[in-house]
Scaffold this motif. Structure first.
Motif, PDB file in Angstrom:
ATOM      1  N   GLU A 175       0.842  -1.188   0.000  1.00 52.23           N
ATOM      2  CA  GLU A 175       0.000   0.000   0.000  1.00 52.23           C
ATOM      3  C   GLU A 175       0.878   1.238   0.000  1.00 52.23           C
ATOM      4  OE1 GLU A 175      -2.284   0.542   3.542  1.00 52.23           O
ATOM      5  OE2 GLU A 175      -0.634   0.002   4.863  1.00 52.23           O
ATOM      6  N   ARG A 176       0.262   2.386  -0.295  1.00 55.15           N
ATOM      7  CA  ARG A 176       0.947   3.680  -0.301  1.00 55.15           C
ATOM      8  C   ARG A 176       0.220   4.627   0.640  1.00 55.15           C
ATOM      9  NH1 ARG A 176       2.467   5.746  -5.999  1.00 55.15           N
ATOM     10  NH2 ARG A 176       4.326   4.512  -5.485  1.00 55.15           N
ATOM     11  N   ASP A 202       5.788   3.938   0.683  1.00 59.40           N
ATOM     12  CA  ASP A 202       5.334   2.645   0.170  1.00 59.40           C
ATOM     13  C   ASP A 202       5.735   1.555   1.163  1.00 59.40           C
ATOM     14  OD1 ASP A 202       4.375   3.887  -2.080  1.00 59.40           O
ATOM     15  OD2 ASP A 202       6.117   3.395  -3.321  1.00 59.40           O
ATOM     16  N   GLN A 332       5.103  -0.869  -8.104  1.00 54.14           N
ATOM     17  CA  GLN A 332       4.108   0.157  -8.434  1.00 54.14           C
ATOM     18  C   GLN A 332       2.717  -0.453  -8.551  1.00 54.14           C
ATOM     19  OE1 GLN A 332       5.321   3.286  -8.204  1.00 54.14           O
ATOM     20  NE2 GLN A 332       7.186   2.100  -7.815  1.00 54.14           N
ATOM     21  N   ASP A 333       2.641  -1.633  -9.142  1.00 53.68           N
ATOM     22  CA  ASP A 333       1.349  -2.330  -9.226  1.00 53.68           C
ATOM     23  C   ASP A 333       0.810  -2.627  -7.829  1.00 53.68           C
ATOM     24  OD1 ASP A 333       1.520  -2.316 -11.983  1.00 53.68           O
ATOM     25  OD2 ASP A 333       2.297  -4.366 -12.125  1.00 53.68           O
ATOM     26  N   ASN A 336      -0.467   0.521  -5.954  1.00 47.73           N
ATOM     27  CA  ASN A 336      -1.628   1.118  -6.620  1.00 47.73           C
ATOM     28  C   ASN A 336      -2.868   0.227  -6.551  1.00 47.73           C
ATOM     29  OD1 ASN A 336      -0.502   3.616  -7.497  1.00 47.73           O
ATOM     30  ND2 ASN A 336       0.624   2.531  -9.093  1.00 47.73           N
TER      31      ASN A 336
END
Length: 352
Positions: A175-176, A202, A332-333, A336
């Protein structure tokens, strides 16, 4: 002496210029820039010659080309110079998409291209000495890791070495989070007015196929902040590496503790400088990775290019660089799509 052309004029490209300036007996370099203004700036910042003309740049008869442009174009520019017949040192990451990574692999496999990615963190003295303790078996078999030190593809390179998981498949969940923090420092200098910036962090859990695991926990503010620390932990069955300290039991099963130092291996003593010696004399309880050690680490890769050009081992095998960049894309996937399972796709370079 090795000579190289530096294609690019941004912040990272200047590292390669400063390396040539620091070790003029070992390296000769020239920048190839897109404008006269960039020529002026990189020469002013590094003291190394620069030009906008390809013929002028090639007049130094480079042994290889350093491609240090932005990450969206680095693979494309690398390919241009590969097709001109030059060995390449490419800035991280090696490419910005799976297609570009596959193309670099194809160029190596079908055209014999020599492509080295300048992934340097595992060569910084403190980290190199910690990784050596892990690989030597001093701490036993690693099982879990925590990394809040470097970003994306750099983290992939370190985690692989921390846990000794080269080539293993893995699954990501993450998660971010965005929160405010006072800005205290930046590339352009320190700040003292108390203004806030956004800390984008992140947090990603990585589970490897044979049972090892890691947590990646990073926000870019960590690179330049007086109020954010950086951490690394590797837990093994006979000990632990935590930041600058090794904890372990010896052959008599007696507990021991050792402080990691920024010692330089004999192989690279030729790259030692007074500035690096001053760092080794300075007491720093925190795990800090400064610019001088970063430039030294880059210099070791450029120094090792001679052996590679003569037919020896690569300073950083392309397969590892492609794995690093792929980890970044998958990360990144993961952030996001919070806590969704992200798996490693099939790649041509992992068939061998």
């Amino acid at each position: 002496m090795l000579s190289y052309v530096i294609v690019g004029s941004g912040y990272r490209s200047e590292y390669y210029g400063r390396v040539a300036k620091t070790y003029p007996e070992l390296f000769k370099a020239i920048f190839l820039c897109r404008s006269e203004e960039k020529v002026r700036l990189v020469t002013e910042h590094t003291g190394i010659a620069a030009t906008t003309e390809i013929d002028t740049a090639l007049s130094i008869k480079p042994d290889f080309i350093v491609v240090a442009v932005d990450r969206e174009h680095v693979a494309d520019v690398a390919e241009e110079w590969i097709l001109r017949g030059f060995p390449i040192v490419v800035e991280t990451p090696a490419g910005s998409s799976l297609e570009k990574l596959e193309r670099l692999w194809e160029l190596q496999e079908t055209k014999g291209a020599k492509i080295v990615c300048c992934e340097q963190y595992h060569r910084q003295p403190l980290l190199a000495n910690g990784l050596s303790a892990v690989s030597s078996g001093l701490l036993g078999n690693p099982s879990t890791g925590y990394l809040s030190l470097v970003h994306d593809y750099h983290a992939a390179s370190l985690l692989r070495r921390m846990l000794m998981v080269n080539g293993e498949k893995y699954v990501l969940h993450g998660e971010r989070k965005t929160t405010p923090v006072v800005e205290t420092d930046s590339r352009y200098g320190a700040s003292f007015d108390g203004h806030m910036q956004q800390e984008v962090r992140d947090i990603v859990h990585i589970d490897y196929e044979f049972g090892k695991s890691a947590v990646y926990d990073f926000a870019s503010v960590e690179y330049r902040s007086y109020i954010r620390s950086r951490h690394l932990t590797v837990r093994c069955d006979r000990g632990e590496w935590s930041d600058r300290i090794l904890y372990y039991v010896d052959k008599h099963n007696l507990p021991q503790k050792k402080l990691l130092l920024a010692d330089i291996p004999e192989k690279y003593r030729i790259l030692d400088t007074q500035s690096l010696r001053d760092i080794r004399r300075t007491w720093q309880p925190e795990l800090q990775l400064d610019t001088l050690q970063d430039e030294y680490a880059i210099a070791t890769i450029l120094f090792d290019m001679q052996k590679y050009l003569d037919g020896g081992e690569s300073p950083y095998p392309l397969k590892e660089a492609l794995d690093d960049a792929l980890f970044w894309l998958l990360l990144q996937d993961a952030v996001n799509a919070p806590w969704k399972e992200i798996t490693v796709p099939h790649t041509n370079w992992n068939e061998k």
